[in-house]
Design an enzyme around this catalytic site. Structure first.
Site, PDB file in Angstrom:
ATOM      1  N   SER A  75      -9.666   1.395   3.300  1.00 32.81           N
ATOM      2  CA  SER A  75      -8.838   2.188   2.418  1.00 32.81           C
ATOM      3  C   SER A  75      -7.822   1.396   1.610  1.00 32.81           C
ATOM      4  O   SER A  75      -7.277   1.925   0.629  1.00 32.81           O
ATOM      5  CB  SER A  75      -8.100   3.254   3.237  1.00 32.81           C
ATOM      6  OG  SER A  75      -7.194   2.653   4.134  1.00 32.81           O
ATOM      7  N   SER A 119      -9.644  -1.147   7.395  1.00 33.40           N
ATOM      8  CA  SER A 119      -9.090  -0.840   6.069  1.00 33.40           C
ATOM      9  C   SER A 119      -8.360  -1.987   5.371  1.00 33.40           C
ATOM     10  O   SER A 119      -8.033  -1.871   4.195  1.00 33.40           O
ATOM     11  CB  SER A 119      -8.151   0.364   6.151  1.00 33.40           C
ATOM     12  OG  SER A 119      -8.893   1.560   6.122  1.00 33.40           O
ATOM     13  N   LYS A 155       0.844  -1.195   0.000  1.00 35.56           N
ATOM     14  CA  LYS A 155       0.000   0.000   0.000  1.00 35.56           C
ATOM     15  C   LYS A 155       0.881   1.246   0.000  1.00 35.56           C
ATOM     16  O   LYS A 155       1.934   1.273   0.644  1.00 35.56           O
ATOM     17  CB  LYS A 155      -0.872  -0.054   1.264  1.00 35.56           C
ATOM     18  CG  LYS A 155      -1.943   1.009   1.384  1.00 35.56           C
ATOM     19  CD  LYS A 155      -2.788   0.736   2.641  1.00 35.56           C
ATOM     20  CE  LYS A 155      -3.899   1.734   2.853  1.00 35.56           C
ATOM     21  NZ  LYS A 155      -4.717   1.408   4.053  1.00 35.56           N
TER      22      LYS A 155
END
Lengths: 102, 484
Positions: B150, B174, B75
């Site tokens: 996310s 997330s 990420k």
């Protein structure tokens, strides 16, 4: 719980505290949206928490100390490599102290 | 592309090379990612060069790490010295980290080849990946739907089999919620299990890094690599790291699985509820004991979370001031204008909203009513989980009340977006571990996730139950039709 709807004046004040420029359109939008969110969080007031200690952190950690030993630090050039503006070995900013604010 | 464990075996035994695997992976990304926009950056030259060096090490007979030659993604809120680290924000649009996050170092030391950085809601604030400043990632099962967030880029990339695994971060769901929306496995380790050094901080008492993979066996392997103490994060606990891949073989017989009615109330989609109940039935038939438990303060979790997380975020994001790194406004009148204009220009709407809410909750006159109140409610929530996990080995629940929603559907309604995390938030507040595993599909073909929560530092338990469940079902083996 002592909540009231966040008005536009309060939004401007909070934005200043946060050092965050917001447009007039954002002021109106945030006043509405943040008020809705604050209405929602009001439900916490249903709970009696007078005798409940706060949990700031999920682990029962106390201070963690290390030896006060000299170790290598980042080279200045590396530390400055993302600086938006620099002068020599320094980060450059506008003058912080002037006659009005000194 | 197969899973991580199998690919690592193939590379180790010479059935394939890292260069072949990495090149195939990059070609796959080139071909398919236009449809998904799951990656924010990728560096083919870097990746191929690294793959060759792994192949050369193998040819020399050097010892190989557990992930030698395997392509993975991380990420884009994890710092890397290769590629940029943008956090999905204009604030860090050109930011190049001078160090690697601890987890990135760990992956590299194990021989992994990090092929790129995945998309996210700006600074990990969101549940749909629509709040990225650069692109809205799409769900591989239905590209009109969000992938969740996310860590939506990591989940979409793994679901579309562009990479066999990726890392995400989880502050309120997330990792787990996008894993659920995309039909893959997502693990949020216990708070303190994995060092957060080099993870750009959102809410420091809640953030954890964890793996997103196609099955539980791969998640156990990645956790093995990233878990453990690191001096640079004083909240990473100095506790032995168990053998997670070995722990997953433990049978379900006699395992006590807790079910709380608070997770099956109003707002839960019936197809999601049915799939979770079917998963519980399957586990019962395999010898698990289903136990009714009670978590009376669950309903306060979202309110509690959004005060604490935003308060911590308002403090953490104070560092983005246009001075040391990141966006700086054109010609500031003075220092206050430099801060306020740089931040106002570069932060997106959701980040601003959260900074505002957090600043308000911490401000004079409101601190006790909001922030302190939330910290006390956090204690009540944590006590509920501590008590329940005395009675049972794991707690089962849905991951999210619905399957993936349509792109744009909740953008104008922040509270509706926050409620997508209603079942995942408590694990962060309590600091316990939790995993999301696919447990079915709804009538429109979108994946449904089962959440299993376990005690702090009890990852072996949730991994074992999740893995044993995957031996009973094949939901995790299904691949989105356009990416087979």
């Amino acid at each position: 719980m002592a909540s009231k709807k966040l008005d536009e004046q309060a939004v401007r004040h909070v934005a200043h505290l946060a050092r965050l420029n917001v447009s007039e359109a954002e002021v109106r939008l945030f006043a509405e949206q943040l008020s809705t969110i604050l209405d929602y969080v009001e439900q916490l007031g249903e709970l009696d928490t007078d005798d409940v200690p706060p949990t700031a952190h999920p682990l029962p950690l106390s201070n963690v100390f290390r030896e006060d030993a000299v170790t290598a630090s980042r080279p200045v050039e590396e530390a400055l490599s993302n600086a938006p503006e620099r002068e020599g070995a320094f980060f450059k900013v506008p003058k912080v102290i002037d006659q009005d604010s000194a | 592309m197969g899973g991580i464990v199998d690919l690592a075996d193939d590379i180790r035994s010479g059935r394939t090379s890292s260069e072949e695997a990495v090149t195939a992976c990059m070609e796959h990304v080139d071909l398919h990612d236009r449809k998904l926009e799951s990656f924010l950056s990728r560096d083919r030259t870097y990746a191929v060069k690294r793959a060759r060096s792994i192949d050369e090490a193998r040819a020399r007979g050097d010892g190989l790490g557990l992930l030698a030659g395997v392509p993975l993604a991380v990420k884009d809120n994890l710092c890397t010295t290769f590629s940029r680290t943008t956090c999905g924000s204009k604030m860090l649009g050109r930011f190049e980290s001078i160090y690697n996050a601890h987890v990135v170092q760990q992956l590299k030391s194990a021989g992994a080849v990090i092929v790129g950085k995945t998309n996210l809601d700006e600074f990990a604030m969101g549940s749909s990946t629509e709040h990225s400043a650069f692109a809205a990632t799409r769900n591989p099962w239905n590209r009109l739907c969000v992938p969740g967030g996310s860590s939506g880029g990591s989940a979409a990339a793994v679901a579309a089999r562009l990479v066999p695994g990726a890392l995400g971060s989880d502050t309120g769901g997330s990792i787990r919620q996008p894993a659920s929306f995309c039909g893959v496995v997502g693990l949020k380790p216990s708070y303190g299990r994995v060092s957060r050094y080099g993870l750009v901080a959102f809410a420091s008492s809640l953030d954890q890094i964890g793996p997103i993979t196609t099955d539980v066996r791969d998640a156990a392997l990645l956790l093995q690599i990233i878990a453990g103490h690191d001096d640079r994060d004083s909240t990473s606990v100095n506790a032995a790291v168990p053998d997670y891949p070995a722990a997953i073989d433990r049978s379900l017989k006699g395992t006590r699985v807790g079910v709380a009615r608070e997770y099956f109330g109003e707002g839960l989609n019936t197809e999601v509820a049915d799939a979770v109940h079917a998963a519980l039935d399957a586990m019962r038939r395999a010898g698990a004991v289903i136990v009714d438990i009670h978590l009376p303060h669950m309903k306060y979790a979202v309110a509690c979370y959004y005060l604490i997380a935003t308060a911590e975020a308002s403090s953490n994001l104070a560092r983005f001031d246009g001075v040391h790194y990141g966006h700086r406004t054109g010609s500031p009148a003075d220092i206050v204008n430099l801060y306020a204009a740089s931040r106002g220009e570069a932060f997106g709407a959701e980040v601003k909203r959260r900074i505002m809410l957090g600043t308000y909750a911490l401000s004079a006159g409101y601190y006790e009513a909001y922030y302190l109140k939330a910290l006390k409610v956090r204690t009540l929530i944590k006590r509920d989980f501590d008590a329940a996990l005395q009675q049972v080995d794991v707690i089962a629940s849905p991951v999210s009340p619905t399957t993936a929603f349509a792109i744009g559907e909740r953008l104008e309604d922040p509270l509706a977006m926050y409620l997508a995390d209603i079942y995942t938030i408590s694990a962060n507040l309590a600091g316990i571990c939790a995993i999301s595993v696919p447990c079915g599909f709804d009538s429109s073909g979108l994946p449904i996730g089962l959440q299993l929560m376990g005690p702090s530092f009890g990852e072996e338990k949730i991994l074992a139950v999740a893995h044993q469940y995957q031996q009973l079902t094949d939901h995790h083996k299904r691949v989105p039709p356009d990416f087979e």
